[in-house]
Design an enzyme around this catalytic site. Structure first.
Site, PDB file in Angstrom:
ATOM      1  N   SER A   1       5.644  29.654  44.771  1.00  0.00           N
ATOM      2  CA  SER A   1       5.862  27.898  44.839  1.00  0.00           C
ATOM      3  C   SER A   1       6.929  27.199  43.980  1.00  0.00           C
ATOM      4  CB  SER A   1       4.439  27.613  45.281  1.00  0.00           C
ATOM      5  OG  SER A   1       4.876  25.961  45.948  1.00  0.00           O
TER       6      SER A   1
ATOM      7  N   ASP B   1       4.029  29.523  56.765  1.00  0.00           N
ATOM      8  CA  ASP B   1       4.050  28.433  55.393  1.00  0.00           C
ATOM      9  C   ASP B   1       4.394  27.145  55.773  1.00  0.00           C
ATOM     10  OD1 ASP B   1       4.286  26.985  52.947  1.00  0.00           O
ATOM     11  OD2 ASP B   1       5.004  28.750  51.824  1.00  0.00           O
TER      12      ASP B   1
ATOM     13  N   HIS C   1       1.251  29.346  52.771  1.00  0.00           N
ATOM     14  CA  HIS C   1       1.392  29.337  51.479  1.00  0.00           C
ATOM     15  C   HIS C   1       0.562  29.982  50.771  1.00  0.00           C
ATOM     16  CE1 HIS C   1       4.643  26.992  48.910  1.00  0.00           C
ATOM     17  NE2 HIS C   1       3.131  27.391  47.958  1.00  0.00           N
TER      18      HIS C   1
END
Length: 305
Positions: A159, A246, A278
């Site tokens: 991320s 995601d 994600h």
């Protein structure tokens, strides 16, 4: 009876029942019974000074039984980024990496929560800048302490941490030999423009402009510190992995970065897990990803003959 859960940095956790009358414990079970009796890495809380003098807290995990000197080092950047990255305890990623002989440094770079307002505020509008320097300065601290081999350091994260891994290869190519980015942001402007993400309108209006940068007023800054727009500067080996479902950092982040890198960098490994979001939940996807991580690190951080 009292239900007790016990854990440490070397123990993922056990659950017991304590009988106050007999003063005895009954062991109910282990969080990860297959690891019982295995040597685990310890986790220490350390501090170092960033180049501007800000004191940076960090977590350091060292391989069990190692000499703890001149080790290959992984600088592991947390996601968020405006959260607390880690806490003391047993963590699967760090343990996996340490079990392969790597030191793992997890900095709570500026902008991380839980270390006071000054530390938190120092990270505002610092993507690719002060926040990034904190990671590089952590690696340099580990070198100065004799912990890290300066020729065997890799940067990694998911991320925001994936963004930081990419920017580490942009800003400090002589420090980081390779990078690992999974589900990482590749262009801050995409957080504003991609409509099929779960970033809310409120976040785009109030949160991101203040914390990361305004899409219009700070456009030049965001472009300067965008891995996508700086892709030509990334020459190092790189592993990138994304989930097809995601909604936080949609697949287009990875696809655009992959295409920009392949023009000039043949050392980019691309992974796409169509049913993952994600972060990877399916055990097969997890195993495949971490086995590929292990292979990449073995190729590029192995001791020189």
């Amino acid at each position: 009876h009292v239900l007790v859960h016990s854990f440490s940095d070397r123990n993922p956790g056990i659950t017991l029942v304590f009988n106050r009358d007999t003063q005895k414990f009954i062991r109910l079970g282990d969080a990860r019974p297959d690891l019982r009796g295995q040597a685990m890495a310890g986790m220490d809380f350390v501090h170092y000074n960033a180049r501007d003098g800000l004191r940076i807290p960090a977590w350091l995990s060292l391989p069990a039984g190692s000499a703890k000197k001149n080790l290959p080092l992984l600088v592991y950047a947390h996601g968020g980024p405006w959260v607390r990255g880690q806490s003391w305890g047993w963590h699967a990623d760090a343990q996996f990496l340490a079990s392969r002989g790597y030191a793992v440094l997890q900095p709570e770079f500026r902008g991380s929560a839980g270390f006071g307002s000054k530390h938190f505020g120092a990270g505002w509008k610092q993507w690719g800048q002060g926040m990034q320097n904190d990671l590089a300065d952590g690696a340099k601290w580990a070198i100065a302490q004799g912990i890290a081999d300066p020729q065997r350091i890799c940067i990694m994260g998911a991320s925001y941490g994936g963004y930081a891994a990419l920017m580490g290869l942009v800003n400090d190519p002589d420090l980081f030999r390779c990078g690992i980015n999974w589900v990482g942001v590749t262009d801050p402007q995409l957080l504003y423009s991609v409509n099929w993400s779960d970033t809310t309108d409120q976040a785009k209006t109030y949160g991101l402009p203040r914390l990361m940068g305004d899409s219009i007023k700070d456009a030049d800054m965001l472009r300067t510190h965008s891995p996508l727009h700086q892709a030509a500067r990334i020459k190092s080996p790189l592993l990138m992995a994304y989930g097809g479902k995601d909604e936080r950092v949609p697949l287009v982040h990875g696809e655009k970065m992959r295409d920009a890198l392949r023009v000039h960098n043949a050392q980019v490994e691309w992974l796409e897990y169509p049913d993952e979001g994600h972060g990877f939940v399916d055990l097969k996807a997890q195993a495949d990803f971490w086995q590929r991580v292990e292979k990449l690190l073995a190729r590029h951080l192995a001791p020189k003959p």
